[in-house]
Design a protein around this motif. Structure first.
Motif, PDB file in Angstrom:
ATOM      1  N   ASN A 154      -5.263   4.714  -5.498  1.00 60.37           N
ATOM      2  CA  ASN A 154      -6.207   3.779  -4.901  1.00 60.37           C
ATOM      3  C   ASN A 154      -5.941   3.605  -3.406  1.00 60.37           C
ATOM      4  OD1 ASN A 154      -8.422   1.747  -5.481  1.00 60.37           O
ATOM      5  ND2 ASN A 154      -6.890   0.417  -4.512  1.00 60.37           N
ATOM      6  N   ILE A 155      -4.643   3.532  -3.042  1.00 55.26           N
ATOM      7  CA  ILE A 155      -4.282   3.403  -1.628  1.00 55.26           C
ATOM      8  C   ILE A 155      -4.730   4.636  -0.849  1.00 55.26           C
ATOM      9  CG2 ILE A 155      -2.320   3.373  -0.028  1.00 55.26           C
ATOM     10  CD1 ILE A 155      -0.912   1.515  -2.058  1.00 55.26           C
ATOM     11  N   LEU A 156      -4.521   5.823  -1.415  1.00 63.77           N
ATOM     12  CA  LEU A 156      -4.945   7.055  -0.750  1.00 63.77           C
ATOM     13  C   LEU A 156      -6.456   7.117  -0.596  1.00 63.77           C
ATOM     14  CD1 LEU A 156      -2.560   9.608  -2.487  1.00 63.77           C
ATOM     15  CD2 LEU A 156      -2.504   8.947  -0.076  1.00 63.77           C
ATOM     16  N   ALA A 157      -7.172   6.685  -1.639  1.00 61.90           N
ATOM     17  CA  ALA A 157      -8.634   6.677  -1.572  1.00 61.90           C
ATOM     18  C   ALA A 157      -9.115   5.735  -0.476  1.00 61.90           C
ATOM     19  CB  ALA A 157      -9.220   6.275  -2.922  1.00 61.90           C
ATOM     20  N   SER A 158      -8.507   4.554  -0.377  1.00 61.42           N
ATOM     21  CA  SER A 158      -8.879   3.581   0.655  1.00 61.42           C
ATOM     22  C   SER A 158      -8.534   4.109   2.040  1.00 61.42           C
ATOM     23  CB  SER A 158      -8.150   2.258   0.418  1.00 61.42           C
ATOM     24  OG  SER A 158      -8.494   1.725  -0.840  1.00 61.42           O
ATOM     25  N   PRO A 200      -7.475  -3.831 -13.644  1.00 61.86           N
ATOM     26  CA  PRO A 200      -6.727  -2.812 -14.392  1.00 61.86           C
ATOM     27  C   PRO A 200      -7.054  -1.385 -13.957  1.00 61.86           C
ATOM     28  CG  PRO A 200      -8.412  -3.837 -15.782  1.00 61.86           C
ATOM     29  CD  PRO A 200      -8.330  -4.643 -14.534  1.00 61.86           C
ATOM     30  N   GLU A 201      -8.163  -1.200 -13.266  1.00 60.02           N
ATOM     31  CA  GLU A 201      -8.523   0.129 -12.779  1.00 60.02           C
ATOM     32  C   GLU A 201      -7.714   0.522 -11.551  1.00 60.02           C
ATOM     33  OE1 GLU A 201     -10.712   2.235 -14.249  1.00 60.02           O
ATOM     34  OE2 GLU A 201     -10.882   0.753 -15.868  1.00 60.02           O
ATOM     35  N   THR A 202      -7.254  -0.480 -10.795  1.00 60.52           N
ATOM     36  CA  THR A 202      -6.550  -0.200  -9.532  1.00 60.52           C
ATOM     37  C   THR A 202      -5.219  -0.923  -9.413  1.00 60.52           C
ATOM     38  OG1 THR A 202      -7.607  -2.066  -8.394  1.00 60.52           O
ATOM     39  CG2 THR A 202      -8.768   0.063  -8.360  1.00 60.52           C
ATOM     40  N   GLU A 231       7.289  -1.058  13.256  1.00 57.57           N
ATOM     41  CA  GLU A 231       6.575  -0.090  12.424  1.00 57.57           C
ATOM     42  C   GLU A 231       5.725  -0.800  11.378  1.00 57.57           C
ATOM     43  OE1 GLU A 231       7.487   3.601   9.297  1.00 57.57           O
ATOM     44  OE2 GLU A 231       9.098   2.241   9.920  1.00 57.57           O
ATOM     45  N   ILE A 232       4.527  -0.281  11.175  1.00 53.21           N
ATOM     46  CA  ILE A 232       3.674  -0.785  10.098  1.00 53.21           C
ATOM     47  C   ILE A 232       3.737   0.229   8.953  1.00 53.21           C
ATOM     48  CG2 ILE A 232       1.356  -1.466   9.395  1.00 53.21           C
ATOM     49  CD1 ILE A 232       0.759  -2.157  12.297  1.00 53.21           C
ATOM     50  N   LEU A 233       4.368  -0.160   7.855  1.00 58.53           N
ATOM     51  CA  LEU A 233       4.529   0.715   6.693  1.00 58.53           C
ATOM     52  C   LEU A 233       3.205   0.882   5.962  1.00 58.53           C
ATOM     53  CD1 LEU A 233       7.757  -1.023   5.384  1.00 58.53           C
ATOM     54  CD2 LEU A 233       7.701   1.320   6.289  1.00 58.53           C
ATOM     55  N   ASP A 234       3.054   2.014   5.309  1.00 55.78           N
ATOM     56  CA  ASP A 234       1.908   2.160   4.405  1.00 55.78           C
ATOM     57  C   ASP A 234       2.066   1.235   3.202  1.00 55.78           C
ATOM     58  OD1 ASP A 234       0.410   4.158   5.809  1.00 55.78           O
ATOM     59  OD2 ASP A 234       1.833   5.675   5.121  1.00 55.78           O
ATOM     60  N   ILE A 235       3.283   1.168   2.664  1.00 55.79           N
ATOM     61  CA  ILE A 235       3.531   0.369   1.459  1.00 55.79           C
ATOM     62  C   ILE A 235       4.882  -0.315   1.567  1.00 55.79           C
ATOM     63  CG2 ILE A 235       3.721   0.370  -1.061  1.00 55.79           C
ATOM     64  CD1 ILE A 235       2.291   3.063  -1.109  1.00 55.79           C
ATOM     65  N   LEU A 236       4.921  -1.583   1.258  1.00 54.07           N
ATOM     66  CA  LEU A 236       6.191  -2.269   1.024  1.00 54.07           C
ATOM     67  C   LEU A 236       6.230  -2.665  -0.447  1.00 54.07           C
ATOM     68  CD1 LEU A 236       8.338  -4.463   3.160  1.00 54.07           C
ATOM     69  CD2 LEU A 236       7.773  -5.344   0.887  1.00 54.07           C
ATOM     70  N   LEU A 240       3.496   8.948   2.160  1.00 59.08           N
ATOM     71  CA  LEU A 240       3.219   7.601   2.648  1.00 59.08           C
ATOM     72  C   LEU A 240       4.532   6.949   3.071  1.00 59.08           C
ATOM     73  CD1 LEU A 240       0.736   6.421  -0.143  1.00 59.08           C
ATOM     74  CD2 LEU A 240       0.147   7.144   2.178  1.00 59.08           C
ATOM     75  N   THR A 241       4.499   6.204   4.163  1.00 60.83           N
ATOM     76  CA  THR A 241       5.702   5.482   4.575  1.00 60.83           C
ATOM     77  C   THR A 241       5.859   4.261   3.684  1.00 60.83           C
ATOM     78  OG1 THR A 241       4.452   4.236   6.246  1.00 60.83           O
ATOM     79  CG2 THR A 241       5.548   6.273   6.959  1.00 60.83           C
TER      80      THR A 241
END
Length: 329
Positions: A316-320, A276-278, A2-7, A27-28
């Motif tokens: 930021n992750i969701l935007a990307s 600092p923005e992201t 599995e490739i997680l969204d976030i570790l 998100l996973t």
């Protein structure tokens, strides 16, 4: 695999907050923690009380209920570990992250137990793992402690406390009240201004009345089996009898780990680079959250000031992610 969204590396308050934000946005994710949940708090002194009030330590708008004006270590453990249970957060405990490498757009995370793949990695490891060493002869002796938990082992012993921060002051006062003969060796001209406001008069009064000896503008230069040697503000050397040294000299992030991931460490304080923005580092999709952002300046970030990092990173992750999906379409 599995490739997680976030570790997420680190299950401290900010790591937990990142997981809660990921969970809320479907998100996973997975948290990898080398110890227990909020491991740093677990290793705090047993009777430590926070400077902050409970509401400033809250995460994910979950109320932190306590009867005390200032919550203590056990209150915090109950709160954060209770959240992990209640929200059924995905946690792997007592598993140490060894390497983080990136191929194309995917991170491979190697741990002491397994390997994982993730599109994004958040490092939220805090700074409580590596003591700031004095690098003096005798620091390796068993009588030297860089972590202080409780005063009882030091009853009727000759104690030297190095430092004048909250941890040093707490150790000096608690061991003194359990019958230790306490001497403080302090590099600066006064007790640190950051010491909790309800504790500072106590330590200053104990020093003024002579109950606790304090040598300001002084430096420990050698530790021996039954004594210590220090240099005073005049440059003169003194040797006093000693049973234990409590070196409350602070702690540092794991700079080798940060460096090995490819994060740029800047200046003499090794401040890790991030936007600092992201909260994104110089490695795309690799983020920092919490007090680790401060490098050697460990006083820059606290739970109450860095809990916003989770929201910033996940947005930021969701935007990307949305941008990538639109490009694919």
């Amino acid at each position: 695999m599995e490739i997680l969204d976030i570790l997420i590396i680190g299950a401290g308050p900010i790591g937990l907050n990142c997981a809660l934000e990921a969970q809320k946005n479907n998100l996973t994710y997975l948290i990898i923690e080398k110890g227990t949940i909020v491991n740093s708090l677990y290793n705090y002194p047993l009777y430590m009380r926070f400077f902050s009030t409970a509401e400033k330590l809250e995460i994910a708008e979950i109320p932190f209920i306590t009867t005390a004006p200032k919550p203590g270590r056990q209150d915090a453990l109950e709160y954060y570990q209770g959240i992990a249970r209640q929200k059924e957060l995905h946690l792997n405990l007592y598993e140490k992250v060894l390497n983080v490498t990136k191929t194309d757009d995917i991170f491979e995370i190697e741990t002491s137990k397994s390997k994982y793949l993730a599109k994004n990695v958040i490092i939220s490891t805090g700074f409580y793992d590596i003591p700031n060493m004095m690098n003096i002869p005798g620091e390796h002796l068993d009588k030297v402690k860089h972590y202080y938990t409780e005063p009882y082992p030091y009853a009727q012993q000759k104690i030297v406390v190095v430092g004048s921060s909250n941890s040093a002051v707490d150790a000096a006062l608690e061991t003194y009240r359990k019958g230790a003969e306490v001497t403080m060796i302090i590099r600066h001209a006064e007790i640190s201004k950051s010491v909790k406001y309800w504790v500072k008069p106590d330590i200053e009064n104990r020093i003024a009345e002579g109950s606790i000896a304090a040598h300001f503008n002084s430096e420990l230069v050698e530790i021996k089996e039954n004594s210590v040697v220090f240099k005073d503000e005049k440059g003169e050397t003194h040797e006093i009898e000693n049973d234990f040294v409590l070196a409350m000299t602070g702690y540092l992030p794991d700079f080798n780990f940060l460096r090995n991931t490819g994060i740029d460490l800047q200046g003499e304080h090794l401040n890790p680079f991030y936007d600092p923005e992201t909260m994104e580092t110089n490695i795309p999709n690799l983020y920092l959250a919490g007090v680790v952002c401060g490098g050697k300046d460990t006083h820059l970030w606290f739970i109450e000031t860095s809990r916003i990092h989770a929201d910033i990173i996940v947005k930021n992750i969701l935007a990307s992610k949305n941008m990538t999906q639109n490009i694919t379409k």
